[in-house]
Scaffold this active site. Structure first.
Site, PDB file in Angstrom:
ATOM      1  N   CYS A   1       0.764  -1.163   0.073  1.00 23.83           N
ATOM      2  CA  CYS A   1      -0.056   0.158   0.026  1.00 23.83           C
ATOM      3  C   CYS A   1       0.842   1.198  -0.124  1.00 23.83           C
ATOM      4  O   CYS A   1       1.825   1.110   0.414  1.00 23.83           O
ATOM      5  CB  CYS A   1      -0.964   0.153   1.068  1.00 23.83           C
TER       6      CYS A   1
ATOM      7  N   CYS B   1       2.511   2.167   3.504  1.00 29.01           N
ATOM      8  CA  CYS B   1       3.524   1.202   3.807  1.00 29.01           C
ATOM      9  C   CYS B   1       4.866   1.629   2.885  1.00 29.01           C
ATOM     10  O   CYS B   1       5.992   1.658   3.277  1.00 29.01           O
ATOM     11  CB  CYS B   1       3.274  -0.095   3.391  1.00 29.01           C
TER      12      CYS B   1
ATOM     13  N   ASP C   1      -0.874  15.834   3.650  1.00 30.92           N
ATOM     14  CA  ASP C   1      -1.529  15.224   2.671  1.00 30.92           C
ATOM     15  C   ASP C   1      -1.310  15.695   1.335  1.00 30.92           C
ATOM     16  O   ASP C   1      -0.982  16.964   1.236  1.00 30.92           O
ATOM     17  CB  ASP C   1      -3.346  15.447   2.731  1.00 30.92           C
TER      18      ASP C   1
ATOM     19  N   HIS D   1       0.573  -1.899   9.446  1.00 29.65           N
ATOM     20  CA  HIS D   1      -0.254  -1.640   8.419  1.00 29.65           C
ATOM     21  C   HIS D   1      -1.385  -2.504   9.073  1.00 29.65           C
ATOM     22  O   HIS D   1      -1.494  -3.674   9.457  1.00 29.65           O
ATOM     23  CB  HIS D   1      -0.060  -2.387   7.249  1.00 29.65           C
TER      24      HIS D   1
ATOM     25  N   GLY E   1     -15.808   6.011   2.474  1.00 27.01           N
ATOM     26  CA  GLY E   1     -15.201   6.796   1.642  1.00 27.01           C
ATOM     27  C   GLY E   1     -13.672   6.682   1.848  1.00 27.01           C
ATOM     28  O   GLY E   1     -12.898   7.541   1.279  1.00 27.01           O
TER      29      GLY E   1
ATOM     30  N   HIS F   1      -4.899   1.743   4.495  1.00 30.57           N
ATOM     31  CA  HIS F   1      -3.973   1.705   5.639  1.00 30.57           C
ATOM     32  C   HIS F   1      -4.523   2.865   6.378  1.00 30.57           C
ATOM     33  O   HIS F   1      -4.584   4.046   6.173  1.00 30.57           O
ATOM     34  CB  HIS F   1      -2.590   1.923   5.287  1.00 30.57           C
TER      35      HIS F   1
ATOM     36  N   HIS G   1      -5.770   5.693   8.901  1.00 34.59           N
ATOM     37  CA  HIS G   1      -5.061   7.097   9.166  1.00 34.59           C
ATOM     38  C   HIS G   1      -6.120   7.995   9.536  1.00 34.59           C
ATOM     39  O   HIS G   1      -7.379   7.744   9.229  1.00 34.59           O
ATOM     40  CB  HIS G   1      -4.394   7.348   7.585  1.00 34.59           C
TER      41      HIS G   1
ATOM     42  N   HIS H   1      -6.949  11.814   9.575  1.00 36.97           N
ATOM     43  CA  HIS H   1      -6.949  13.255   8.877  1.00 36.97           C
ATOM     44  C   HIS H   1      -6.760  14.358  10.037  1.00 36.97           C
ATOM     45  O   HIS H   1      -7.859  14.418  10.992  1.00 36.97           O
ATOM     46  CB  HIS H   1      -8.005  13.521   8.010  1.00 36.97           C
TER      47      HIS H   1
END
Ligand code: 5GP
Ligand code: ZN
Length: 111
Positions: free
Chosen positions: A4, A7, A30, A46, A92, A97, A99, A101
């Site tokens: 991914c 990773c 981002d 992961h 969405g 992996h 995460h 925001h």
């Protein structure tokens, strides 16, 4: 070894702008920011999403909150912020992996 995007970033195979790092997590900018400050807080391990986490990995939740606290204290104009998680494709999530925001600066209309 996972194929991914995050990773690959964690292994240094893909470039990214690193904001902060600990033994457990990394924070990067981002690539397509939705606000003046838009970071991604990413566990080094992961895990696809929250619903596929093992219970022993729930400590990442508090690590992520601690990192959000640190970012809010150290990044200019980030004292108020949003944390946002898409967990699962139909919610969405695009990068599978886990995460979180971290969004700040101008919050109206951001995610
Ligand atoms: P989500 O999976 O929660 O929908 O969001 C994935 C986020 O990762 C998006 O905001 C997207 O812009 C960001 N992203 C996707 N690929 C990369 C990349 O290669 N580098 C960085 N820094 N961000 C990325
Ligand atoms: Zn991964």
């Amino acid at each position: 070894m996972q194929d991914c995007v995050f990773c690959k970033i964690l292994r240094g195979e893909l470039a990214s702008e690193v904001i902060a790092e600990t033994d457990d997590i990394i924070v990067i900018k981002d690539i397509n920011p939705k606000a003046p400050i838009h970071f991604l807080i990413i566990p080094r391990k992961h895990m696809n999403d929250i619903q596929s986490m093992a219970h022993v990995d729930f400590f990442y939740g508090s690590k992520i909150f601690a990192m959000a606290y640190h970012l809010s204290k150290t990044i200019p104009n980030a004292q108020d912020f949003k944390l946002h998680v898409n967990s699962g494709k139909t919610a969405g999530q695009i990068v599978m992996h886990l995460h979180v925001h971290f969004i700040a600066g101008k919050l109206e209309g951001a995610l």
